[in-house]
Design an enzyme around this catalytic site. Structure first.
Site, mmCIF file in Angstrom:
data_model
loop_
_atom_site.group_PDB
_atom_site.id
_atom_site.type_symbol
_atom_site.label_atom_id
_atom_site.label_comp_id
_atom_site.label_asym_id
_atom_site.label_seq_id
_atom_site.Cartn_x
_atom_site.Cartn_y
_atom_site.Cartn_z
ATOM 1 N N SER A 249 0.772 -0.483 -0.201
ATOM 2 C CA SER A 249 -0.140 0.296 -0.178
ATOM 3 C C SER A 249 0.811 1.018 0.384
ATOM 4 C CB SER A 249 -0.641 0.863 1.212
ATOM 5 O OG SER A 249 0.054 0.182 2.191
ATOM 6 N N LYS A 250 0.088 2.056 -0.254
ATOM 7 C CA LYS A 250 1.109 4.137 -0.703
ATOM 8 C C LYS A 250 1.412 4.164 1.167
ATOM 9 C CE LYS A 250 -2.907 6.531 -1.124
ATOM 10 N NZ LYS A 250 -3.677 7.317 -1.980
ATOM 11 N N ARG A 251 1.133 3.333 2.013
ATOM 12 C CA ARG A 251 1.304 3.898 3.597
ATOM 13 C C ARG A 251 2.662 3.558 3.620
ATOM 14 N NH1 ARG A 251 -2.459 2.939 8.103
ATOM 15 N NH2 ARG A 251 -3.654 2.371 6.583
ATOM 16 N N GLY A 253 4.496 1.618 1.030
ATOM 17 C CA GLY A 253 4.943 1.959 -0.076
ATOM 18 C C GLY A 253 5.182 3.041 -1.150
#
Ligand code: GLU
Ligand code: ZN
Length: 462
Positions: A249-251, A253
């Site tokens: 996830s963008k949190r 990566g």
């Protein structure tokens, strides 16, 4: 004819996970001289993002994952954008209702909310309570214009066995399967109906999806059976994970393809890295070309365990690709990476000095900016070194042959004559020329900069 498809929802920026999926689809289709389809799944109108489709295609182009059929290319079984196929879904939903495999549901949102809340309070999985399943006046209600959805009529007490090419047979009990909405009141299909109808009509032979879709597979299987259609192979690829094993996830990566472009990763390196997420080369090779991957890839060799996205490893791999690149090619990549702002010719001269040192294209400028402009600040205060620099300037002025090895020799000589330690001498000179304590090899850099420019920079301090 083998056919695979990437079924892409244009609901955001191009995601690295989408490329990962598309890579497997692409490689498998190419290996078998089949076709790779890109279908745009835009039925969830609320989640549509403007331009997302365009960006998906430019990401696919960047990776050279060229499709054979798509909205932009056309093909024999289009349209390839689901929002343009609404009458097709409607027709098939109708067919299911007529066969008794689906039914109309007129429940209000309020009623459905109540049912859900009640089940949740009882600690049960929220599912539709089948209220409209046996209602008799369906036709009449439709005539009077009441809004409705079409739901899947999941058979009672039935074992549903789904075969996944990676995981083998998986058994589901129909009591756990919801009477899924197939067609919404606005006439749009849900994913379930659309994916089955489209994969069938587009003659998809291998339905490759992320494993997060696995729970939907009994519904998909039922639909194929109800329509009397042959199922494609079901393949659920492992999803990429964060280091803590949660879904990538963008949190934790970087999931947006554009981030990798901005950092100067090479598409071939990313694909090589992604290929290794869940698959391994039979000879244990880590670096291999796209052609080699296509030649060897088979879904059978995919491991079901979630691979972890390791940016450090990708960075290393990217560095390997940079090292392998031809100088002319790397020159071109760097030139374009910096929007053609710096002289291509000069970049070309510097590439041999830094090719071993950079891991991403964005590492280039911090290392090489001094080639394009004189230092604005100095990492070390060398204002006290005027005597040394004066001598160096004299030596340089007298130098007829401006070649790295000659420069090196003469500088060593100067250091000796001045009685200054080599390390200190060259550090001072390096800072004077580049502004930095660390730079590409100094003699070669000076040769590239030219005698006049080097003198100018040294005098700048005096
Ligand atoms: N449209 C789905 C998505 O965007 C794809 C699921 C599938 O491949 O069937 O994730
Ligand atoms: Zn209902």
């Amino acid at each position: 004819m083998i056919k695979t498809r990437a079924a892409i929802s244009p609901t955001g920026y191009p995601h690295i996970g989408t490329i990962y999926q598309a890579l497997f689809d692409y490689a498998f289709a190419k290996r078998h001289k089949g076709k790779f389809i890109v279908r745009i799944e835009d039925t969830d109108q609320a989640r549509l993002v403007k331009d997302a489709e365009k960006k998906v295609f430019s990401a696919l182009d960047w990776f050279r994952l060229e499709e054979d059929e798509s909205p932009r290319k056309g093909g024999p079984n289009g349209p390839y954008r689901q929002s343009e196929r609404l009458d097709i879904y409607k027709k098939y939903a109708q067919e299911l209702v007529e066969k008794g495999n689906a039914y109309y549901c007129f429940c209000s949102k309020e009623r459905l909310d109540e049912v859900r809340k009640k089940l949740q309070a009882e600690g049960k999985i929220p599912m539709y309570d089948k209220h409209c399943r046996n209602s008799k006046d369906q036709k009449l209600k439709i005539k009077t214009g009441e809004p409705y959805v079409v739901r899947l009529k999941v058979p009672e007490n039935k074992k549903i066995v789904v075969k996944d090419e990676i995981r083998g047979e998986i058994e589901f009990n129909s009591s756990e399967v919801d009477d899924q909405i197939l067609l919404k009141s606005d006439g749009f299909p849900t994913y379930f109906l659309a994916v089955v109808v489209d994969d069938h009509l587009m003659e998809v032979t291998h339905m490759v999806r992320g494993e997060e879709w696995l729970p939907s597979s009994p519904k998909i299987a039922l639909l194929y059976d109800f329509f009397g259609w042959e199922k494609p192979y079901f393949i659920h690829t492992p999803i990429i994970r964060n280091p803590d094993k949660s879904k990538f996830s963008k949190r934790q990566g970087h999931t947006n393809v554009s981030w990798y472009q901005e950092q100067g990763y090479l598409p071939e390196a990313i694909l090589n890295y992604l290929a290794l997420m869940g698959w391994s080369h039979p000879e244990g090779k880590e670096i291999f070309s796209r052609e080699e991957f296509i030649r060897l890839f088979d879904f059978k060799d995919i491991h079901a365990v979630g691979p972890i996205f390791d940016l450090t490893k990708l960075e290393w791999m990217n560095g390997e690709y940079i090292r392998k690149a031809k100088i002319s090619n790397l020159k071109f990549l760097i030139f374009n990476f910096y929007n053609k702002k710096y002289s291509e010719e000069l970049i070309g001269k510097t590439v041999p000095l830094i090719q071993e040192r950079i891991k991403k294209l964005s590492d280039y400028l911090p290392l090489c900016e001094f080639f394009f402009q004189k230092p604005e600040k100095y990492e070390v205060d060398i204002s006290e070194k005027k005597v040394m620099l004066q001598k160096v300037a004299e030596t340089i002025s007298a130098l007829a042959d401006w070649k790295a090895d000659v420069i090196g020799e003469k500088m060593q000589e100067s250091a000796k004559n001045l009685g200054i330690k080599n390390s200190e001498f060259f550090m001072t000179l390096r800072v004077a020329i580049t502004g930095k304590k660390i730079s590409p090899p100094l003699n070669e850099s000076m040769e590239i900069l030219g005698k006049k420019e080097c003198l100018k920079r040294i005098k700048n301090i005096m």
